[in-house]
Design an enzyme around this catalytic site. Sequence first.
Site, PDB file in Angstrom:
ATOM      1  N   GLU A  22       1.173   5.118  -2.561  1.00  0.00           N
ATOM      2  CA  GLU A  22       0.536   3.808  -2.634  1.00  0.00           C
ATOM      3  C   GLU A  22      -0.961   3.990  -2.483  1.00  0.00           C
ATOM      4  O   GLU A  22      -1.427   4.795  -1.669  1.00  0.00           O
ATOM      5  CB  GLU A  22       1.077   2.908  -1.523  1.00  0.00           C
ATOM      6  CG  GLU A  22       0.543   1.499  -1.527  1.00  0.00           C
ATOM      7  CD  GLU A  22       1.225   0.611  -0.496  1.00  0.00           C
ATOM      8  OE1 GLU A  22       0.740  -0.510  -0.281  1.00  0.00           O
ATOM      9  OE2 GLU A  22       2.242   1.042   0.087  1.00  0.00           O
ATOM     10  N   GLY A  23      -1.731   3.279  -3.301  1.00  0.00           N
ATOM     11  CA  GLY A  23      -3.183   3.399  -3.235  1.00  0.00           C
ATOM     12  C   GLY A  23      -3.852   2.086  -3.571  1.00  0.00           C
ATOM     13  O   GLY A  23      -3.204   1.028  -3.618  1.00  0.00           O
ATOM     14  N   ASP A 137     -13.865  10.891 -12.652  1.00  0.00           N
ATOM     15  CA  ASP A 137     -13.299  10.981 -11.298  1.00  0.00           C
ATOM     16  C   ASP A 137     -12.408  12.213 -11.163  1.00  0.00           C
ATOM     17  O   ASP A 137     -11.267  12.133 -10.699  1.00  0.00           O
ATOM     18  CB  ASP A 137     -12.510   9.712 -10.957  1.00  0.00           C
ATOM     19  CG  ASP A 137     -12.192   9.612  -9.454  1.00  0.00           C
ATOM     20  OD1 ASP A 137     -12.874  10.294  -8.664  1.00  0.00           O
ATOM     21  OD2 ASP A 137     -11.273   8.867  -9.091  1.00  0.00           O
TER      22      ASP A 137
END
Length: 271
Positions: A22-23, A137
Amino acid sequence: MEDFKSGDLILGYYKVLEKLGEGNFGKVYKVEALKGRYKGKVFALKVASNPYSVHYLWKEAQTLILFHHQNIVSLQSYLYKKDKKELYLIYEYMDFGTLKDYVEKKGKLSPEEALKVLRHVVNALEYLHSRGYIHSDLKPENVFGKRVLGGVLWKLGDFSLVRIRGDVSIIDVKGTIGFIAPEIFRGEIHRSSDIYSLGCLTLYMLTGKVPFEGKDFKERKEKNKRGEVEIPEEIPGKLKDLLERMLEVDYKRRFRTARELKEYMVKEGLI
């Protein structure tokens, strides 16, 4: 947003096998398709409900669905449910985990193994750069491994894509401290910004440490901003020379694109 448990169905035909994580951009589950052309196949399914995350991932999905490369995690499909205001994204399942997990388990990688991962990521970046995109990123959490016959195939995922307009795009600061090119702190980004981040990633593989160490976040950020990175003397000559080029503070002195980097690696016998 609902937290699905093992055995639950998502969208009526994806059976949850386990929660993967989960982020900020949602929750990710390992699921099995119960019907359709992919019946019995395992996927990674991301569910996003935060309005910003939904908007961001929706725009990204429209681009990612068009990407087809062996070193890029493929997006199989995506669906927005208006009634729940949730976005569902179905990715290929990467059964070997992330590069971060792998390096933490091993402590650090040998030069030979680090070069193998580097070659795979360079191939992915070459594909992106040639189509006018910057990843923006690059970090160990965004490189995923998949078991294949005879080893592991490394793939690039979790994109923060920036579309190139001319030579440079002006952006808000993106990325993760320890892996950000210095010019990004000034609000500009180039293809060579990915090269710098890839240099940091390679250094991380070889040392097991995130570049720009400091006593706290502020010190690490300032070192990253100035590009004060140290390359250990024990790194083999050709690989050390490569890292010095990739980690030039002045973006104009780096390899301009992943293709240039790849050509140099071929010339030096690193591929």
